[in-house]
Scaffold this motif. Structure first.
Motif, PDB file in Angstrom:
ATOM      1  N   MET A  30      23.284 -28.957 -31.826  1.00  0.00           N
ATOM      2  CA  MET A  30      22.851 -29.043 -30.436  1.00  0.00           C
ATOM      3  C   MET A  30      22.631 -30.501 -30.082  1.00  0.00           C
ATOM      4  SD  MET A  30      19.129 -27.251 -31.144  1.00  0.00           S
ATOM      5  CE  MET A  30      18.588 -27.186 -29.493  1.00  0.00           C
ATOM      6  N   GLY A  31      22.906 -30.827 -28.834  1.00  0.00           N
ATOM      7  CA  GLY A  31      22.804 -32.203 -28.381  1.00  0.00           C
ATOM      8  C   GLY A  31      24.178 -32.830 -28.323  1.00  0.00           C
ATOM      9  N   GLY A  32      24.240 -34.009 -27.761  1.00  0.00           N
ATOM     10  CA  GLY A  32      25.515 -34.708 -27.692  1.00  0.00           C
ATOM     11  C   GLY A  32      25.595 -35.604 -26.474  1.00  0.00           C
ATOM     12  N   ALA A  33      26.795 -36.095 -26.251  1.00  0.00           N
ATOM     13  CA  ALA A  33      27.040 -37.049 -25.169  1.00  0.00           C
ATOM     14  C   ALA A  33      26.953 -36.379 -23.804  1.00  0.00           C
ATOM     15  CB  ALA A  33      28.409 -37.684 -25.352  1.00  0.00           C
ATOM     16  N   PHE A  34      26.325 -37.076 -22.874  1.00  0.00           N
ATOM     17  CA  PHE A  34      26.315 -36.613 -21.487  1.00  0.00           C
ATOM     18  C   PHE A  34      26.493 -37.800 -20.564  1.00  0.00           C
ATOM     19  CE2 PHE A  34      21.717 -37.198 -22.397  1.00  0.00           C
ATOM     20  CZ  PHE A  34      21.371 -38.097 -21.393  1.00  0.00           C
ATOM     21  N   SER A  35      26.963 -37.500 -19.372  1.00  0.00           N
ATOM     22  CA  SER A  35      27.087 -38.489 -18.300  1.00  0.00           C
ATOM     23  C   SER A  35      26.715 -37.760 -17.019  1.00  0.00           C
ATOM     24  CB  SER A  35      28.520 -39.035 -18.230  1.00  0.00           C
ATOM     25  OG  SER A  35      28.625 -39.972 -17.169  1.00  0.00           O
ATOM     26  N   LEU A  36      25.491 -37.988 -16.549  1.00  0.00           N
ATOM     27  CA  LEU A  36      24.948 -37.264 -15.404  1.00  0.00           C
ATOM     28  C   LEU A  36      24.356 -38.259 -14.415  1.00  0.00           C
ATOM     29  CD1 LEU A  36      23.220 -34.404 -17.456  1.00  0.00           C
ATOM     30  CD2 LEU A  36      25.365 -34.241 -16.168  1.00  0.00           C
ATOM     31  N   ILE A  37      23.851 -37.751 -13.300  1.00  0.00           N
ATOM     32  CA  ILE A  37      23.272 -38.584 -12.242  1.00  0.00           C
ATOM     33  C   ILE A  37      21.752 -38.449 -12.287  1.00  0.00           C
ATOM     34  CG2 ILE A  37      23.195 -39.005  -9.745  1.00  0.00           C
ATOM     35  CD1 ILE A  37      25.916 -39.567 -11.011  1.00  0.00           C
ATOM     36  N   ASN A  38      21.051 -39.587 -12.318  1.00  0.00           N
ATOM     37  CA  ASN A  38      19.593 -39.515 -12.367  1.00  0.00           C
ATOM     38  C   ASN A  38      18.991 -39.371 -10.970  1.00  0.00           C
ATOM     39  OD1 ASN A  38      19.283 -42.082 -11.170  1.00  0.00           O
ATOM     40  ND2 ASN A  38      18.863 -43.109 -13.098  1.00  0.00           N
ATOM     41  N   GLN A  39      17.677 -39.316 -10.911  1.00  0.00           N
ATOM     42  CA  GLN A  39      16.961 -39.082  -9.652  1.00  0.00           C
ATOM     43  C   GLN A  39      17.129 -40.219  -8.651  1.00  0.00           C
ATOM     44  OE1 GLN A  39      15.368 -39.539 -12.610  1.00  0.00           O
ATOM     45  NE2 GLN A  39      13.593 -40.866 -12.334  1.00  0.00           N
ATOM     46  N   ASP A  40      17.658 -41.349  -9.098  1.00  0.00           N
ATOM     47  CA  ASP A  40      17.913 -42.468  -8.193  1.00  0.00           C
ATOM     48  C   ASP A  40      19.380 -42.539  -7.776  1.00  0.00           C
ATOM     49  OD1 ASP A  40      15.220 -43.404  -8.219  1.00  0.00           O
ATOM     50  OD2 ASP A  40      15.589 -44.298 -10.194  1.00  0.00           O
TER      51      ASP A  40
END
Length: 191
Positions: A30-40
């Motif tokens: 479980m776990g791994g690479a991510f590329s997401l958008i933060n609250q800013d």
């Protein structure tokens, strides 16, 4: 007592001590690479936090009860951890990752995470990005009809996981525990 006998006694006592237990989630996939958008509204990747521990919770801001309570408890425990072990706490980054990207925009996340802790990072993305991230982190979720027409809830797995500086899972953190229990679990694993 002669020196040789003292060394022998010390060696036999240390042999009786239990070995340090391995992390409960050692070897879990479980776990791994991510590329997401933060609250800013800024693209955020796991690589930005390499070398840091990560406390990760998946939920959604429109949750009528469980998610806000869990996040409140986790962040109360994190505050206690900051008080008890300030140097160790600096090495931990808490995350709230949404399972409802349609409603959890950066602006909505900003208001939500800001209510709980200034260091809590909220993450969203496209439905495909969230689905891929949830799968990597062994989180399941699905929409279900809400109480009124046109509304929905999101049923999802409910766990808070501590990941190590290498991104590998270490332990579950008791999101329904007391601040002291949460802080103790973080102190146990964050070195």
């Amino acid at each position: 007592m002669n020196k040789r006998l003292a060394l022998l006694l010390l060696a036999s006592l240390s042999a009786c001590q239990p070995a340090a237990s391995p992390p409960p989630l050692e070897g879990a996939r479980m776990g791994g690479a991510f590329s997401l958008i933060n609250q800013d509204g800024v693209r955020t990747t796991d690589a930005q936090f390499a070398g840091q521990y990560r406390l990760v919770y998946f939920g959604y801001t429109f949750c009528p009860d469980v998610c806000p309570v869990d996040v409140q408890r986790l962040m109360a425990g994190f505050r206690q951890f900051e008080t008890d072990a300030p140097d160790a706490a600096k090495r931990v980054q808490p995350f709230f990752i949404t399972v409802d990207p349609e409603r959890d925009t950066p602006g909505v996340l900003k208001q939500f995470v800001g209510a709980f802790h200034p260091r809590l990072i909220g993450l969203t993305g496209t439905p495909a990005e969230i689905a891929a991230t949830a799968k990597l982190y062994a989180v399941v979720y699905q929409k279900s009809p809400g109480a009124t027409p046109g509304t929905y809830l999101v049923d999802h797995s409910r766990t808070a996981v501590l990941y190590g500086p290498d991104g590998k899972p270490i332990a579950l953190v008791p999101q329904d525990g007391t601040p002291a229990a949460i802080a103790a679990e973080l102190e146990r694993w964050v070195k």
